[in-house]
Scaffold this motif. Structure first.
Motif, PDB file in Angstrom:
ATOM      1  N   PHE A 114       0.841  -1.054   0.070  1.00 41.26           N
ATOM      2  CA  PHE A 114      -0.006  -0.102  -0.073  1.00 41.26           C
ATOM      3  C   PHE A 114       0.874   1.387  -0.042  1.00 41.26           C
ATOM      4  CE2 PHE A 114      -4.204  -1.736   0.568  1.00 41.26           C
ATOM      5  CZ  PHE A 114      -4.105  -2.875   1.354  1.00 41.26           C
ATOM      6  N   THR A 115       0.421   2.035  -1.146  1.00 42.58           N
ATOM      7  CA  THR A 115       1.264   3.631  -0.865  1.00 42.58           C
ATOM      8  C   THR A 115       0.642   4.555   0.008  1.00 42.58           C
ATOM      9  OG1 THR A 115      -0.005   4.538  -2.733  1.00 42.58           O
ATOM     10  CG2 THR A 115       1.878   2.957  -3.358  1.00 42.58           C
ATOM     11  N   VAL A 117      -1.161   6.796  -0.726  1.00 38.88           N
ATOM     12  CA  VAL A 117      -2.424   6.897  -1.346  1.00 38.88           C
ATOM     13  C   VAL A 117      -3.328   6.586  -0.354  1.00 38.88           C
ATOM     14  CG1 VAL A 117      -4.176   6.685  -2.789  1.00 38.88           C
ATOM     15  CG2 VAL A 117      -1.824   7.300  -3.801  1.00 38.88           C
ATOM     16  N   THR A 118      -3.170   5.225   0.112  1.00 35.78           N
ATOM     17  CA  THR A 118      -3.871   4.561   1.183  1.00 35.78           C
ATOM     18  C   THR A 118      -3.816   5.132   2.648  1.00 35.78           C
ATOM     19  OG1 THR A 118      -3.681   2.319  -0.183  1.00 35.78           O
ATOM     20  CG2 THR A 118      -4.329   2.239   2.299  1.00 35.78           C
ATOM     21  N   VAL A 121      -5.956   8.417   2.248  1.00 30.28           N
ATOM     22  CA  VAL A 121      -7.426   8.244   2.179  1.00 30.28           C
ATOM     23  C   VAL A 121      -8.022   7.808   3.562  1.00 30.28           C
ATOM     24  CG1 VAL A 121      -9.128   6.936   1.407  1.00 30.28           C
ATOM     25  CG2 VAL A 121      -7.658   7.686  -0.218  1.00 30.28           C
ATOM     26  N   PRO A 149     -21.893  12.064   5.727  1.00 30.09           N
ATOM     27  CA  PRO A 149     -22.004  11.329   4.278  1.00 30.09           C
ATOM     28  C   PRO A 149     -21.536  12.154   3.327  1.00 30.09           C
ATOM     29  CG  PRO A 149     -24.049  10.913   5.516  1.00 30.09           C
ATOM     30  CD  PRO A 149     -23.447  11.753   6.381  1.00 30.09           C
ATOM     31  N   ILE A 153     -17.591  11.505   1.689  1.00 31.28           N
ATOM     32  CA  ILE A 153     -17.065  11.325   0.186  1.00 31.28           C
ATOM     33  C   ILE A 153     -16.124  12.662  -0.324  1.00 31.28           C
ATOM     34  CG2 ILE A 153     -18.138  11.765  -2.246  1.00 31.28           C
ATOM     35  CD1 ILE A 153     -20.687  10.881  -0.891  1.00 31.28           C
ATOM     36  N   ALA A 156     -12.765  11.624   1.281  1.00 26.16           N
ATOM     37  CA  ALA A 156     -11.978  10.222   0.588  1.00 26.16           C
ATOM     38  C   ALA A 156     -11.618  10.771  -0.937  1.00 26.16           C
ATOM     39  CB  ALA A 156     -13.129   9.451   0.450  1.00 26.16           C
ATOM     40  N   PHE A 160      -7.700  11.045  -1.633  1.00 25.43           N
ATOM     41  CA  PHE A 160      -6.791  10.225  -2.875  1.00 25.43           C
ATOM     42  C   PHE A 160      -6.020  11.233  -3.737  1.00 25.43           C
ATOM     43  CE2 PHE A 160      -6.735   6.717  -5.740  1.00 25.43           C
ATOM     44  CZ  PHE A 160      -6.779   7.324  -6.928  1.00 25.43           C
ATOM     45  N   ASN A 167       2.836  11.138  -3.035  1.00 25.40           N
ATOM     46  CA  ASN A 167       3.479   9.891  -3.666  1.00 25.40           C
ATOM     47  C   ASN A 167       4.451  10.635  -4.645  1.00 25.40           C
ATOM     48  OD1 ASN A 167       3.381   7.286  -2.858  1.00 25.40           O
ATOM     49  ND2 ASN A 167       1.730   6.838  -4.257  1.00 25.40           N
TER      50      ASN A 167
ATOM     51  N   PRO B  10       0.260   6.744 -10.801  1.00 22.20           N
ATOM     52  CA  PRO B  10       0.790   7.164  -9.403  1.00 22.20           C
ATOM     53  C   PRO B  10       0.356   6.498  -7.938  1.00 22.20           C
ATOM     54  CG  PRO B  10      -0.756   8.931 -10.036  1.00 22.20           C
ATOM     55  CD  PRO B  10      -0.953   7.915 -11.215  1.00 22.20           C
ATOM     56  N   PHE B  11      -0.646   5.510  -8.630  1.00 22.63           N
ATOM     57  CA  PHE B  11      -1.282   4.656  -7.346  1.00 22.63           C
ATOM     58  C   PHE B  11      -1.494   3.256  -7.767  1.00 22.63           C
ATOM     59  CE2 PHE B  11      -5.049   4.313  -9.471  1.00 22.63           C
ATOM     60  CZ  PHE B  11      -5.243   5.554 -10.143  1.00 22.63           C
ATOM     61  N   GLY B  12      -1.349   2.255  -6.845  1.00 24.68           N
ATOM     62  CA  GLY B  12      -1.472   0.956  -6.927  1.00 24.68           C
ATOM     63  C   GLY B  12      -2.869   0.568  -6.941  1.00 24.68           C
ATOM     64  N   LYS B  14      -4.231  -1.880  -4.964  1.00 25.80           N
ATOM     65  CA  LYS B  14      -4.647  -1.810  -3.696  1.00 25.80           C
ATOM     66  C   LYS B  14      -5.061  -0.474  -3.181  1.00 25.80           C
ATOM     67  CE  LYS B  14      -1.718  -5.804  -2.337  1.00 25.80           C
ATOM     68  NZ  LYS B  14      -0.736  -6.110  -1.504  1.00 25.80           N
ATOM     69  N   ASP B  15      -4.636   0.562  -3.399  1.00 25.59           N
ATOM     70  CA  ASP B  15      -4.647   1.942  -3.122  1.00 25.59           C
ATOM     71  C   ASP B  15      -6.366   2.380  -3.902  1.00 25.59           C
ATOM     72  OD1 ASP B  15      -1.545   2.728  -3.997  1.00 25.59           O
ATOM     73  OD2 ASP B  15      -2.262   2.506  -1.766  1.00 25.59           O
ATOM     74  N   LEU B  16      -6.595   1.996  -4.762  1.00 21.53           N
ATOM     75  CA  LEU B  16      -7.569   2.271  -5.677  1.00 21.53           C
ATOM     76  C   LEU B  16      -8.865   1.537  -4.959  1.00 21.53           C
ATOM     77  CD1 LEU B  16      -8.746   3.902  -7.918  1.00 21.53           C
ATOM     78  CD2 LEU B  16      -8.362   1.887  -9.444  1.00 21.53           C
ATOM     79  N   VAL B  18      -9.160   0.448  -1.657  1.00 24.83           N
ATOM     80  CA  VAL B  18      -9.325   1.083  -0.487  1.00 24.83           C
ATOM     81  C   VAL B  18     -10.104   2.425  -0.698  1.00 24.83           C
ATOM     82  CG1 VAL B  18      -8.037   2.285   1.525  1.00 24.83           C
ATOM     83  CG2 VAL B  18      -7.243   0.159   0.822  1.00 24.83           C
ATOM     84  N   THR B  19      -9.789   3.057  -1.509  1.00 25.30           N
ATOM     85  CA  THR B  19     -10.554   4.290  -1.896  1.00 25.30           C
ATOM     86  C   THR B  19     -11.970   4.204  -2.249  1.00 25.30           C
ATOM     87  OG1 THR B  19      -8.324   5.493  -2.709  1.00 25.30           O
ATOM     88  CG2 THR B  19     -10.423   6.644  -3.062  1.00 25.30           C
ATOM     89  N   PHE B  22     -14.287   3.130   0.932  1.00 26.70           N
ATOM     90  CA  PHE B  22     -14.427   4.306   1.508  1.00 26.70           C
ATOM     91  C   PHE B  22     -15.607   4.993   0.752  1.00 26.70           C
ATOM     92  CE2 PHE B  22     -12.347   4.756   5.436  1.00 26.70           C
ATOM     93  CZ  PHE B  22     -11.243   3.749   5.208  1.00 26.70           C
ATOM     94  N   LEU B  23     -15.173   5.280  -0.423  1.00 27.26           N
ATOM     95  CA  LEU B  23     -16.476   6.047  -1.176  1.00 27.26           C
ATOM     96  C   LEU B  23     -17.778   5.320  -1.265  1.00 27.26           C
ATOM     97  CD1 LEU B  23     -14.285   7.419  -4.412  1.00 27.26           C
ATOM     98  CD2 LEU B  23     -15.480   8.674  -2.569  1.00 27.26           C
ATOM     99  N   PHE B  26     -19.459   5.875   2.134  1.00 27.78           N
ATOM    100  CA  PHE B  26     -19.835   6.961   2.492  1.00 27.78           C
ATOM    101  C   PHE B  26     -21.050   7.395   1.585  1.00 27.78           C
ATOM    102  CE2 PHE B  26     -17.414   8.267   5.688  1.00 27.78           C
ATOM    103  CZ  PHE B  26     -15.939   8.441   5.446  1.00 27.78           C
ATOM    104  N   SER B  27     -21.080   6.707   0.414  1.00 33.51           N
ATOM    105  CA  SER B  27     -22.138   7.089  -0.503  1.00 33.51           C
ATOM    106  C   SER B  27     -23.311   6.422  -0.065  1.00 33.51           C
ATOM    107  CB  SER B  27     -21.906   6.388  -2.070  1.00 33.51           C
ATOM    108  OG  SER B  27     -20.698   7.206  -2.491  1.00 33.51           O
ATOM    109  N   LEU B  29     -24.170   5.858   2.685  1.00 38.22           N
ATOM    110  CA  LEU B  29     -24.673   6.660   3.889  1.00 38.22           C
ATOM    111  C   LEU B  29     -25.436   8.017   3.605  1.00 38.22           C
ATOM    112  CD1 LEU B  29     -21.820   6.650   6.514  1.00 38.22           C
ATOM    113  CD2 LEU B  29     -23.992   5.598   6.686  1.00 38.22           C
ATOM    114  N   PHE B  30     -24.836   8.378   2.226  1.00 36.67           N
ATOM    115  CA  PHE B  30     -25.429   9.748   1.533  1.00 36.67           C
ATOM    116  C   PHE B  30     -26.740   9.369   1.024  1.00 36.67           C
ATOM    117  CE2 PHE B  30     -25.262  13.610  -0.017  1.00 36.67           C
ATOM    118  CZ  PHE B  30     -25.566  13.760  -1.268  1.00 36.67           C
ATOM    119  N   GLU B  33     -29.569   8.650   3.573  1.00 34.15           N
ATOM    120  CA  GLU B  33     -30.048  10.005   4.083  1.00 34.15           C
ATOM    121  C   GLU B  33     -31.073  10.544   2.982  1.00 34.15           C
ATOM    122  OE1 GLU B  33     -27.621  12.956   6.702  1.00 34.15           O
ATOM    123  OE2 GLU B  33     -27.542  13.705   4.698  1.00 34.15           O
TER     124      GLU B  33
END
Lengths: 174, 128
Positions: A114-115, A117-118, A121, A149, A153, A156, A160, A167, B10-12, B14-16, B18-19, B22-23, B26-27, B29-30, B33
């Motif tokens: 994990f870089t 970026v993780t 976020v 919420p 968003i 996050a 990112f 990075n 510029p990312f891997g 795994k990073d994508l 994880v992101t 989380f999105l 949160f979405s 929940l959004f 609501e």
């Protein structure tokens, strides 16, 4: 800059780097405050200033990160936030959440590919979550969670983007 | 830098992942609501000392209240509420503007004041 192992061996603390990181973080936090009408809770932010910590995450030890965060909180309060107890509490809670995420990243996640970026976020999301949770405790009701919420968003997405910048910057500094 | 086909990202992966995780959280929940919207029935004002004031949605007028050592003036008009005066330092509660949808809130953290718009959730096809 000495490696972390050499610093530990000689019990050294890189005060110039800590000061630089804290000062830059305060400056970014000041600019960030101009773009925060989305969350009308004092002291709650997206944690963009953590980008500075991310760039130097591999150079700083956990103790140095904690010192830099403390310095950042005090400097922010002295420069523009004021020593409002509520704002100080929220800033401290956010910093604690971010330090915990940084520790987890340094000890565990970085060994699994994990870089930054993780780290970015997760730290921005937990920074926001921690501050909203404490706001809820202070208010004694769940009203602040209504901001979670949408602000989550945004947090996050910004985390990112900040992670990519961190990075790239880290690779150039090396 | 990581290689993905012929493009350096510029990312891997795994990073994508994880992101996106989380999105998605949160979405969800959004959208949960958003689905609970309807018409405002009344506004509830809660102060730091635990007092609660109810104002019907058709109430038009100003309400002055003290909470947590600060003074607030709340304007109710056309089923909307907003804080038009506040003595707290941040003034973030004033900058929030109007609330007119159930679930929306005006919060002043230093004074521990909340103004909540309360209403019936929308009746959708599933509930019918």
């Amino acid at each position: 800059m000495l490696s972390i192992d050499k610093k530990k061996k000689n019990l050294m603390v890189d005060f110039p780097l800590i000061s630089f990181v804290a000062a830059l973080s305060v400056a970014i936090s000041f600019i960030e405050d101009f773009f925060l009408p989305v969350i009308p809770l004092p002291g709650v932010s997206f944690g963009l200033n953590n980008a500075v910590f991310l760039v130097f995450l591999r150079k700083l030890s956990i103790g140095e990160i904690c010192l830099a965060e403390i310095l950042k909180i005090i400097a922010s309060a002295a420069v523009y936030k004021g020593f409002n107890p509520v704002t100080l509490i929220l800033s401290t809670v956010g910093a604690i959440a971010v330090v915990i995420v940084f520790v987890i990243y340094k000890k565990i996640l970085s060994n699994y590919g994990f870089t930054l970026v993780t780290a970015s976020v997760i730290s921005s999301s937990f920074h926001l979550l921690a501050q909203i949770s404490v706001s809820s405790i202070l208010l004694k009701n769940l009203a602040p969670f209504s901001y979670l919420p949408f602000s989550g968003i945004v947090s996050a997405v910004l985390g990112f983007v900040v992670g990519i910048i961190a990075n790239y910057t880290h690779s150039k500094i090396r | 830098m990581y290689k993905a086909t012929l493009i350096y990202l510029p990312f891997g992966l795994k990073d994508l992942v994880v992101t996106l995780a989380f999105l998605i959280i949160f979405s969800s929940l959004f959208f949960a609501e958003l689905s609970a919207k309807g018409k405002v029935k009344f506004f509830e004002v809660k102060t730091s000392d635990g007092k609660s004031y109810i104002f019907q949605s058709d109430y038009n007028g100003k309400f002055s209240v003290h909470s947590g050592g600060y003074k607030y003036v709340i304007l109710f008009s056309e089923a909307k509420a907003r804080i038009i005066h506040s003595t707290c330092g941040d003034q973030l509660c004033k900058k929030t503007g109007d609330i007119s949808t159930p679930g929306e809130r005006l919060i002043c953290l230093p004074g521990r004041l909340t103004v909540t718009a309360v209403g019936d959730p929308k009746v959708d096809a599933i509930n019918r």
